[in-house]
Design a protein around this motif. Sequence first.
Motif, PDB file in Angstrom:
ATOM      1  N   ALA A 244      -8.749  52.750 -57.868  1.00 15.06           N
ATOM      2  CA  ALA A 244      -7.203  52.023 -58.400  1.00 15.06           C
ATOM      3  C   ALA A 244      -7.303  50.597 -58.646  1.00 15.06           C
ATOM      4  O   ALA A 244      -6.685  49.989 -59.012  1.00 15.06           O
ATOM      5  CB  ALA A 244      -6.472  51.589 -57.363  1.00 15.06           C
ATOM      6  N   ALA A 245      -7.929  49.934 -59.469  1.00 14.50           N
ATOM      7  CA  ALA A 245      -8.569  48.918 -60.743  1.00 14.50           C
ATOM      8  C   ALA A 245      -7.501  49.333 -61.833  1.00 14.50           C
ATOM      9  O   ALA A 245      -7.323  50.312 -61.848  1.00 14.50           O
ATOM     10  CB  ALA A 245     -10.177  48.700 -60.761  1.00 14.50           C
ATOM     11  N   PRO A 246      -7.447  48.531 -62.673  1.00 18.66           N
ATOM     12  CA  PRO A 246      -6.087  48.918 -63.658  1.00 18.66           C
ATOM     13  C   PRO A 246      -6.646  48.687 -64.698  1.00 18.66           C
ATOM     14  O   PRO A 246      -8.390  48.512 -64.636  1.00 18.66           O
ATOM     15  CB  PRO A 246      -5.050  47.178 -63.785  1.00 18.66           C
ATOM     16  CG  PRO A 246      -5.967  46.674 -62.047  1.00 18.66           C
ATOM     17  CD  PRO A 246      -6.733  47.033 -61.700  1.00 18.66           C
ATOM     18  N   ARG A 247      -6.513  49.553 -65.559  1.00 20.30           N
ATOM     19  CA  ARG A 247      -7.261  49.875 -67.061  1.00 20.30           C
ATOM     20  C   ARG A 247      -6.387  50.030 -67.914  1.00 20.30           C
ATOM     21  O   ARG A 247      -4.694  49.346 -67.526  1.00 20.30           O
ATOM     22  CB  ARG A 247      -8.076  51.316 -66.889  1.00 20.30           C
ATOM     23  CG  ARG A 247      -8.947  52.121 -66.034  1.00 20.30           C
ATOM     24  CD  ARG A 247      -9.124  53.164 -65.540  1.00 20.30           C
ATOM     25  NE  ARG A 247     -10.744  53.176 -64.527  1.00 20.30           N
ATOM     26  CZ  ARG A 247     -10.722  53.175 -63.549  1.00 20.30           C
ATOM     27  NH1 ARG A 247      -9.256  52.720 -63.447  1.00 20.30           N
ATOM     28  NH2 ARG A 247     -11.037  52.845 -62.798  1.00 20.30           N
ATOM     29  N   ASP A 248      -6.799  49.329 -68.749  1.00 25.50           N
ATOM     30  CA  ASP A 248      -6.173  49.441 -70.311  1.00 25.50           C
ATOM     31  C   ASP A 248      -6.015  51.101 -71.159  1.00 25.50           C
ATOM     32  O   ASP A 248      -6.813  51.921 -71.129  1.00 25.50           O
ATOM     33  CB  ASP A 248      -6.838  48.714 -71.108  1.00 25.50           C
ATOM     34  CG  ASP A 248      -6.734  47.433 -70.770  1.00 25.50           C
ATOM     35  OD1 ASP A 248      -5.858  46.496 -70.630  1.00 25.50           O
ATOM     36  OD2 ASP A 248      -7.581  45.854 -71.402  1.00 25.50           O
ATOM     37  N   LEU A 249      -4.574  51.108 -71.007  1.00 27.97           N
ATOM     38  CA  LEU A 249      -4.321  52.810 -72.115  1.00 27.97           C
ATOM     39  C   LEU A 249      -3.979  52.328 -72.910  1.00 27.97           C
ATOM     40  O   LEU A 249      -2.969  51.258 -73.614  1.00 27.97           O
ATOM     41  CB  LEU A 249      -3.408  53.302 -71.142  1.00 27.97           C
ATOM     42  CG  LEU A 249      -2.875  54.900 -71.963  1.00 27.97           C
ATOM     43  CD1 LEU A 249      -3.694  55.860 -72.172  1.00 27.97           C
ATOM     44  CD2 LEU A 249      -1.880  54.738 -71.198  1.00 27.97           C
ATOM     45  N   ILE A 250      -4.369  52.927 -73.981  1.00 30.53           N
ATOM     46  CA  ILE A 250      -4.470  52.574 -75.855  1.00 30.53           C
ATOM     47  C   ILE A 250      -3.319  54.169 -76.166  1.00 30.53           C
ATOM     48  O   ILE A 250      -4.697  55.220 -75.440  1.00 30.53           O
ATOM     49  CB  ILE A 250      -4.492  52.362 -77.047  1.00 30.53           C
ATOM     50  CG1 ILE A 250      -5.061  50.396 -76.339  1.00 30.53           C
ATOM     51  CG2 ILE A 250      -4.128  52.188 -77.992  1.00 30.53           C
ATOM     52  CD1 ILE A 250      -5.876  50.434 -77.157  1.00 30.53           C
ATOM     53  N   VAL A 251      -2.382  54.799 -76.470  1.00 28.83           N
ATOM     54  CA  VAL A 251      -2.219  55.854 -76.604  1.00 28.83           C
ATOM     55  C   VAL A 251      -1.500  55.206 -78.618  1.00 28.83           C
ATOM     56  O   VAL A 251      -0.813  54.487 -79.089  1.00 28.83           O
ATOM     57  CB  VAL A 251      -1.022  56.724 -76.520  1.00 28.83           C
ATOM     58  CG1 VAL A 251      -1.256  56.937 -75.134  1.00 28.83           C
ATOM     59  CG2 VAL A 251       0.477  55.704 -76.372  1.00 28.83           C
ATOM     60  N   SER A 252      -1.876  56.571 -79.497  1.00 28.88           N
ATOM     61  CA  SER A 252      -0.783  56.554 -81.002  1.00 28.88           C
ATOM     62  C   SER A 252       0.088  57.512 -80.806  1.00 28.88           C
ATOM     63  O   SER A 252      -0.004  58.247 -79.823  1.00 28.88           O
ATOM     64  CB  SER A 252      -2.123  57.542 -81.534  1.00 28.88           C
ATOM     65  OG  SER A 252      -0.987  57.445 -83.105  1.00 28.88           O
ATOM     66  N   LEU A 253       0.884  56.639 -81.456  1.00 35.71           N
ATOM     67  CA  LEU A 253       2.254  57.194 -81.418  1.00 35.71           C
ATOM     68  C   LEU A 253       2.281  58.156 -82.100  1.00 35.71           C
ATOM     69  O   LEU A 253       3.814  58.994 -82.650  1.00 35.71           O
ATOM     70  CB  LEU A 253       3.146  55.436 -81.512  1.00 35.71           C
ATOM     71  CG  LEU A 253       3.416  54.963 -80.299  1.00 35.71           C
ATOM     72  CD1 LEU A 253       4.959  53.902 -80.961  1.00 35.71           C
ATOM     73  CD2 LEU A 253       3.466  55.865 -79.190  1.00 35.71           C
ATOM     74  N   HIS A 254       1.386  58.207 -83.507  1.00 32.56           N
ATOM     75  CA  HIS A 254       2.372  58.908 -84.045  1.00 32.56           C
ATOM     76  C   HIS A 254       1.153  60.376 -84.160  1.00 32.56           C
ATOM     77  O   HIS A 254       1.067  61.631 -84.979  1.00 32.56           O
ATOM     78  CB  HIS A 254       2.143  58.068 -85.567  1.00 32.56           C
ATOM     79  CG  HIS A 254       3.995  57.616 -85.802  1.00 32.56           C
ATOM     80  ND1 HIS A 254       4.846  58.048 -85.552  1.00 32.56           N
ATOM     81  CD2 HIS A 254       3.914  55.837 -85.297  1.00 32.56           C
ATOM     82  CE1 HIS A 254       5.371  56.905 -85.541  1.00 32.56           C
ATOM     83  NE2 HIS A 254       5.057  56.156 -85.104  1.00 32.56           N
ATOM     84  N   GLU A 255       0.166  59.900 -83.715  1.00 32.11           N
ATOM     85  CA  GLU A 255      -0.613  61.469 -83.713  1.00 32.11           C
ATOM     86  C   GLU A 255      -1.549  61.199 -82.541  1.00 32.11           C
ATOM     87  O   GLU A 255      -1.513  60.585 -81.224  1.00 32.11           O
ATOM     88  CB  GLU A 255      -2.162  61.178 -85.099  1.00 32.11           C
ATOM     89  CG  GLU A 255      -2.812  59.852 -84.344  1.00 32.11           C
ATOM     90  CD  GLU A 255      -4.121  59.360 -85.909  1.00 32.11           C
ATOM     91  OE1 GLU A 255      -4.118  60.441 -86.704  1.00 32.11           O
ATOM     92  OE2 GLU A 255      -4.752  58.150 -85.202  1.00 32.11           O
ATOM     93  N   GLN A 256      -1.990  62.438 -82.003  1.00 30.21           N
ATOM     94  CA  GLN A 256      -2.942  62.795 -80.918  1.00 30.21           C
ATOM     95  C   GLN A 256      -3.803  61.772 -80.531  1.00 30.21           C
ATOM     96  O   GLN A 256      -4.951  62.444 -80.607  1.00 30.21           O
ATOM     97  CB  GLN A 256      -2.271  64.316 -80.346  1.00 30.21           C
ATOM     98  CG  GLN A 256      -1.686  65.364 -80.196  1.00 30.21           C
ATOM     99  CD  GLN A 256      -1.653  66.636 -79.339  1.00 30.21           C
ATOM    100  OE1 GLN A 256      -1.924  67.073 -80.055  1.00 30.21           O
ATOM    101  NE2 GLN A 256      -1.399  66.576 -78.678  1.00 30.21           N
TER     102      GLN A 256
ATOM    103  N   ALA B 191      -9.637  51.983 -70.945  1.00 28.20           N
ATOM    104  CA  ALA B 191     -11.002  51.311 -70.786  1.00 28.20           C
ATOM    105  C   ALA B 191     -10.721  50.379 -69.309  1.00 28.20           C
ATOM    106  O   ALA B 191      -9.531  50.026 -69.711  1.00 28.20           O
ATOM    107  CB  ALA B 191     -11.257  50.742 -71.877  1.00 28.20           C
ATOM    108  N   PRO B 192     -11.359  50.411 -68.808  1.00 27.99           N
ATOM    109  CA  PRO B 192     -13.141  50.452 -68.271  1.00 27.99           C
ATOM    110  C   PRO B 192     -12.697  52.005 -68.238  1.00 27.99           C
ATOM    111  O   PRO B 192     -12.301  52.389 -66.892  1.00 27.99           O
ATOM    112  CB  PRO B 192     -13.497  49.717 -67.939  1.00 27.99           C
ATOM    113  CG  PRO B 192     -12.731  49.020 -67.316  1.00 27.99           C
ATOM    114  CD  PRO B 192     -11.540  48.953 -67.413  1.00 27.99           C
ATOM    115  N   TYR B 193     -13.701  53.025 -68.230  1.00 27.81           N
ATOM    116  CA  TYR B 193     -14.404  54.213 -67.681  1.00 27.81           C
ATOM    117  C   TYR B 193     -15.485  54.474 -67.307  1.00 27.81           C
ATOM    118  O   TYR B 193     -16.499  54.491 -68.025  1.00 27.81           O
ATOM    119  CB  TYR B 193     -13.564  54.928 -69.071  1.00 27.81           C
ATOM    120  CG  TYR B 193     -13.550  56.471 -68.540  1.00 27.81           C
ATOM    121  CD1 TYR B 193     -12.269  56.930 -67.259  1.00 27.81           C
ATOM    122  CD2 TYR B 193     -14.374  57.413 -68.865  1.00 27.81           C
ATOM    123  CE1 TYR B 193     -11.821  58.328 -67.402  1.00 27.81           C
ATOM    124  CE2 TYR B 193     -14.601  58.881 -67.859  1.00 27.81           C
ATOM    125  CZ  TYR B 193     -13.308  59.589 -67.292  1.00 27.81           C
ATOM    126  OH  TYR B 193     -13.041  60.499 -66.723  1.00 27.81           O
ATOM    127  N   GLY B 194     -15.526  54.619 -65.309  1.00 28.84           N
ATOM    128  CA  GLY B 194     -16.758  55.534 -65.607  1.00 28.84           C
ATOM    129  C   GLY B 194     -17.991  53.403 -65.334  1.00 28.84           C
ATOM    130  O   GLY B 194     -18.723  53.054 -64.325  1.00 28.84           O
TER     131      GLY B 194
END
Length: 127
Positions: A44-56, A61-64
Amino acid sequence: MNSLSNQVMNAHGGVDRWNEFRSLKARISSGGGLWALKGLVQDAAPRDLIVSLHEQFASVAPYGQADWRTSFTPNRIAIETTAGALVRERIDPRAAFADHVMNTPWNPLDRAYFGGYATWTYLTFVR
């Protein structure tokens, strides 16, 4: 767009305002019974999510490991270092789910694909 999404979009500056932004970054944590069902340990540790708004595109991060992140596009899922070195990847990741059933165990690439697909789709549905 439906009327609710139009209202939300207009309340925040409309499509022109939306188009001024390229990405969204959020601090997230996830949980629930899905991870255990898929044979994955939930952290349940917090992670940073980044999504592009105009392309998939989405990345978590972190992941693993502390210096790893995911890189999701519809035709590719990858785990890479924060310096950009490839750790693992799968081309055409959706095809890997073809024979899955509810309790089919997932590996880290399966989880990364599901996470990228779901977060990009759910966070950018207003477009």
